[in-house]
Write an enzyme that holds these catalytic residues in place. Sequence first.
Site, PDB file in Angstrom:
ATOM      1  N   GLN A 172      15.008 -21.988  19.258  1.00 54.84           N
ATOM      2  CA  GLN A 172      14.822 -21.000  20.321  1.00 54.84           C
ATOM      3  C   GLN A 172      14.328 -19.669  19.753  1.00 54.84           C
ATOM      4  O   GLN A 172      14.032 -18.751  20.500  1.00 54.84           O
ATOM      5  CB  GLN A 172      16.154 -20.764  21.045  1.00 54.84           C
ATOM      6  CG  GLN A 172      16.719 -21.990  21.737  1.00 54.84           C
ATOM      7  CD  GLN A 172      18.136 -21.745  22.226  1.00 54.84           C
ATOM      8  OE1 GLN A 172      19.084 -21.687  21.442  1.00 54.84           O
ATOM      9  NE2 GLN A 172      18.291 -21.581  23.535  1.00 54.84           N
ATOM     10  N   HIS A 219      10.388 -21.131  22.503  1.00 54.65           N
ATOM     11  CA  HIS A 219      10.098 -19.838  23.123  1.00 54.65           C
ATOM     12  C   HIS A 219       8.940 -19.112  22.456  1.00 54.65           C
ATOM     13  O   HIS A 219       8.667 -17.958  22.767  1.00 54.65           O
ATOM     14  CB  HIS A 219      11.358 -18.961  23.116  1.00 54.65           C
ATOM     15  CG  HIS A 219      12.502 -19.573  23.876  1.00 54.65           C
ATOM     16  ND1 HIS A 219      13.814 -19.179  23.718  1.00 54.65           N
ATOM     17  CD2 HIS A 219      12.522 -20.555  24.806  1.00 54.65           C
ATOM     18  CE1 HIS A 219      14.592 -19.902  24.522  1.00 54.65           C
ATOM     19  NE2 HIS A 219      13.832 -20.743  25.188  1.00 54.65           N
ATOM     20  N   SER A 276      24.211 -19.887  21.267  1.00 56.48           N
ATOM     21  CA  SER A 276      25.239 -19.799  22.311  1.00 56.48           C
ATOM     22  C   SER A 276      25.094 -20.918  23.335  1.00 56.48           C
ATOM     23  O   SER A 276      25.973 -21.112  24.167  1.00 56.48           O
ATOM     24  CB  SER A 276      25.146 -18.450  23.023  1.00 56.48           C
ATOM     25  OG  SER A 276      23.879 -18.323  23.668  1.00 56.48           O
TER      26      SER A 276
END
Length: 434
Positions: A76, A96, A173
């Site tokens: 990410q 991303h 996360s």
Amino acid sequence: MMIQKSKHLVVFTGAGISTSCGIPDFRGPKGIWTLQREGKALPEASLPFHHAAPSMTHMALVELEKAGILKFIISQNIDGLHLRSGIPREKLAELHGNSFMETCPSCGAEYLRDFEVETIGLKDTSRRCSDANCGAKLRDTVLDWEDALPPKEMNPAERHCKMADIVLCLGTSLQITPACNLPLKALRGGGKIVIVNLQKTPKDKKASLVIHGRVDKVISGVMEILKMQIPPFVRIDLFQIILSQALSLDKKFVNWTLRILSVHGQKATLPFIKSVEVSFLDNQDFKSATLESQPFLLKRRTVKEKSFELVLRLNFSEGCGSSHVEVNIPVDFKVSADSLNLDKEVVFRRLRDEAVQDFFCGKNAVIERKSIPFPKSEVTVYATVTNVIRYTQDLKTLAIDSLSNGNMKRQLASVNGSAISRKRSRRPKRKSRY
């Protein structure tokens, strides 16, 4: 033991693997959003993002990939550190985007830069595709919150998660959708999820093993038990030197120009070079010069028959492992018609081996040399070692807190090298076609 027995290990990474590189995360104890929410001051940056070096976790993954254990990485992060560490592009999905990557929307060519691309949101940049048959305007690859995840990255990520017997989630996360749901695809095929993160995640209950700890410390322990060494990181940067010449009107003198430029175009900056000192070997007739602003440019006039040797001292910017590199250039104004084009990977491999063996930065080598008829010029491309980092695997010496964030005033406008708008900080979910 799970990694050792794995047949198809996939690693899913988040910002937590880059905090020890000086790049802040968002939701960690010292993450940007956490500190903002608590009303605390944001710490100062240790160095510019383009000089951030991979962490020991990044380099451990490189070794696992070379050993055939790690099959694919899904990230990410937009900091470009996986590619910089040495992970092959075909074994990496950057969901991303990458703040150091430009892509051609026409032919699909990718361009990895040594500077942060100036835009985000898949916008046109100031450069064009270098393919003579294309020439389309390039675009950045970093998504804004409204952008759907690109199929080019998402499709292989989904495929490898479905094939995985272990998806190892490191420093994430697992809250940004739809990316956070990718590890769950392994469960349908009987695979398992392992999570290493400082805080709890919404996927902890789905995992076979959860370790709330610092990623570097955990992975260092893994490599020690597997009896595998974390390889050193060697950074190699490129620059080009252009020496142009033209006869004066009376043909008694040569007007010559020296340029030290980025290989990414004449308008691109050289982020790893702070200044250039120009001197002349064993010749007192020429005045030395210090070039302190980019583009680095020196113009001089010389008697036509006179040959000499230029000495260039390229002073490196903060964050490099050495203060400078010296390059000697013999000048006789006889531009050779012969071109030189060496295998870049072979040159890189030799430079890496020498840098690791001697533990020394500043080694350089010529990769390419060509002549240009008008204006009469010789262009030489150099590769130079700008950093060498070795990683300790002694768990006792690992820092308890390895976070060394940068100038947070800058970070708020540019995290991982890309601007963060108010929209991005308020909306932690992405739209998706999937």
